[in-house]
Write a protein that holds these residues in place. Structure first.
Motif, PDB file in Angstrom:
ATOM      1  N   SER A 123      43.284 -31.274  24.353  1.00  0.00           N
ATOM      2  CA  SER A 123      42.669 -30.813  23.115  1.00  0.00           C
ATOM      3  C   SER A 123      43.434 -31.485  21.967  1.00  0.00           C
ATOM      4  O   SER A 123      44.646 -31.659  22.047  1.00  0.00           O
ATOM      5  N   ASP A 124      42.707 -31.865  20.912  1.00  0.00           N
ATOM      6  CA  ASP A 124      43.361 -32.588  19.825  1.00  0.00           C
ATOM      7  C   ASP A 124      44.422 -31.745  19.109  1.00  0.00           C
ATOM      8  O   ASP A 124      45.313 -32.279  18.477  1.00  0.00           O
ATOM      9  N   GLY A 125      44.278 -30.423  19.198  1.00  0.00           N
ATOM     10  CA  GLY A 125      45.259 -29.546  18.552  1.00  0.00           C
ATOM     11  C   GLY A 125      45.180 -29.589  17.038  1.00  0.00           C
ATOM     12  O   GLY A 125      46.185 -29.432  16.346  1.00  0.00           O
ATOM     13  N   LEU A 126      43.969 -29.817  16.516  1.00  0.00           N
ATOM     14  CA  LEU A 126      43.808 -29.899  15.063  1.00  0.00           C
ATOM     15  C   LEU A 126      43.092 -28.656  14.540  1.00  0.00           C
ATOM     16  O   LEU A 126      42.304 -28.037  15.255  1.00  0.00           O
ATOM     17  N   TYR A 127      43.352 -28.350  13.285  1.00  0.00           N
ATOM     18  CA  TYR A 127      42.718 -27.192  12.652  1.00  0.00           C
ATOM     19  C   TYR A 127      41.470 -27.657  11.908  1.00  0.00           C
ATOM     20  O   TYR A 127      41.568 -28.380  10.917  1.00  0.00           O
TER      21      TYR A 127
END
Lengths: 307, 233
Positions: free
Chosen positions: A81-85
């Motif tokens: 998962s990109d782990g971005l908000y």
């Protein structure tokens, strides 16, 4: 740089990793391959300190990443998962991590990174409006904020267009060759791995099936393959019947007047002698170079067949 | 401490950029404050009724909003697997958790204060005499409410980090029913003059808050990266 020693992980009595050992040296690009469910993500999570091994050790620079916050400053990650908000802008996403990593000149570093991944013009846009490729690029930029010594990439090119894939490949190569950074690449993209990795490990059903350089693996695991061209398709028809009946042939693929044969044990000269002995008009016989994909499939299928 | 503030600030920044959440929280805080406040002047004892309203509504509204925001900060981060990347950053799990608690508790408490101010202002508009909460209720608002909200956020965040997605959804629904029931059902009860908020109520709630904080701090020891990661999907 990374040492995996006899790593085992059980989940509710089920062994997911079974006595894995390998090493990744400084400055190398290490490819970690395996089919879905092989245990690649579990290995990565153990190395990153997100999971504890049942037995064995996963050390980064001689220490356990999970226990050492200072050491984590030397590691960059792009996970599945990109782990971005999504609700924050590209700039705010990077700025959050820049603060957590204690970057002093945040403004300058973020500008440099956003320009590098060609997202500077979109820095004030919410990440939720970005395409998969743009998000991946931003995640890559985030992993480089603190100029880490080791990078862990889990499928970094997934969802990227060919041009962006090339950019990622070039970036990884540059990080390794020019800046001597170590890259641990978890990937399904065998072409990518073949192009950039110095060494690879192939995992299947929690066990390490292969661990070497791409060239050595090709030599060790691939069965010799030859491509035979016949005078016409009638000759190819006759030859096909003969070839498929030979016990030292493991696979045979016909394409008009050409047949690609995977040999099992005996050499190509034996095959040629057999065909000439049967009065088959062979126009050309050449050895075929096996790709990493062929080697990978050989290894995986070997396991499935229980060899 | 610096990292706690970084995490907390980011959570608040994200909330501020989510207009739907802000509007809903604002509507909730005002709706459940204005309507009861309009009836305070008609109560048998308006001063008692005001005390009851501020005492009860500031707490329940704060808890309702913190329930809503906790889901966005803890559960959503886990559901979208963002937490995995965050756990690789050079901050401890405890720091992340505390930062998130701060990031949720502060806005929730702000809405509590907003609801209390709304109740006082509206009740005075409709009343002929000046109405103001007692010292006990003011202290309740300044000490007990933020402490209670913080402990509830900590506890809910702990549960959301610890349990799987399905369990979280079930528990979330149960909590919603309980809080909404308490908020909706309690409004009628607090207007009655036979209930009078006293120091005893404030101290009792303060004790509960302190116990909740202690329980949360104790439970936090059992939180591990492995438990979070293995319950992501």
């Amino acid at each position: 740089m990374i040492e995996i020693q006899n790593l085992t992980k059980d989940f509710n009595g089920k062994t997911v990793l079974n006595g894995i050992s390998f090493e990744v040296e400084e400055g190398e690009i290490f490819g970690y391959l395996g089919p879905n469910g092989a245990g690649k993500t579990t290995t990565l999570r153990i190395i990153l300190g997100l999971l504890k091994p049942t037995t064995g050790e996963a050390l980064v620079m001689g220490k356990n990443l999970g226990d050492d916050e200072e050491l984590r400053k030397r590691v960059g990650v792009v996970l599945e998962s990109d782990g971005l908000y999504d609700r924050l802008t590209a700039y705010d996403n990077l700025d959050y991590y820049a603060q957590l990593y204690g970057i002093s000149d945040r403004k300058g570093r973020l500008k440099q990174l956003l320009e590098f991944v060609e997202l500077y013009e979109r820095r004030n846009d919410k990440v939720g409006d970005f395409s998969t490729g743009m998000k991946r690029k931003l995640a890559l930029a985030r992993s480089l904020i603190h100029e880490p010594d080791i990078l862990f990439f889990d499928e970094p090119s997934i969802g990227l267009d060919p041009e962006a894939q090339r950019m990622v490949r070039d970036l990884i190569l540059r990080l390794s060759k020019e800046e001597k950074r170590t890259v641990f690449l978890n990937s399904h993209d065998l072409d990518e791995v073949q192009r950039i990795c110095t060494r690879i490990a192939i995992l299947q059903k929690g066990k390490l099936k292969a661990y070497d350089t791409v060239e050595n693996l090709r030599r060790k695991f691939s069965k010799p393959v030859v491509e035979i061209t016949f005078a016409d398709s009638k000759e190819a028809d006759k030859a096909s019947h003969i070839i498929t009946s030979l016990d030292f042939v493991s696979d045979c693929e016909r394409e008009n007047a050409r047949i690609i044969v995977a040999l099992n044990g005996k050499s190509s000269s034996t095959l040629l002698k057999t065909l000439i002995g049967e009065s088959i008009n062979v126009e050309e016989l050449k050895k075929v170079e096996k790709s990493l994909e062929d080697v990978y499939l050989d290894i995986v299928r070997q396991e499935e067949r229980g060899e | 401490m610096k990292e706690v503030l970084i995490v907390g600030r980011k959570e608040m920044q994200e909330m501020l950029k989510t207009k739907s959440t802000l509007i809903f929280a604002l509507f909730l805080a005002l709706f459940f404050s204005i309507f009861p406040a309009m009836g305070i002047s008609k109560a048998d004892n308006p001063a008692v009724s005001l005390n009851n309203s501020v005492f009860y509504l500031s707490l329940t509204i704060g808890v309702f909003i913190c329930y809503m925001l906790t889901g966005q900060v803890f559960f959503r981060e886990k559901q979208e697997k963002i937490i995995e990347t965050l756990l690789c950053a050079p901050v401890s799990l405890r720091t992340l958790w505390l930062g998130k608690v701060l990031g949720v508790a502060l806005p929730s408490y702000s809405f509590s204060i907003l609801s209390a101010i709304s109740i006082i202002l509206i009740s005075n508009i409709f009343s002929r005499t000046f109405l103001f909460p007692s010292v006990a209720v003011i202290l309740h608002l300044l000490i007990v409410v933020p402490l209670f909200i913080a402990s509830v956020v900590g506890l809910m965040g702990f549960v959301q980090f610890l349990l799987g997605m399905r369990e979280n959804r079930i528990i979330g629904l149960l909590i919603f029913v309980v809080i909404f029931g308490a908020l909706y059902g309690g409004v009628g009860g607090i207007m009655r003059s036979d209930f009078v908020v006293s120091w005893l109520h404030v101290i009792a709630l303060l004790t509960v808050s302190v116990l909740l904080v202690a329980l949360t701090a104790y439970l936090a020891r059992y939180l591990s990266k492995e438990k979070i990661v293995t319950t992501i999907s």
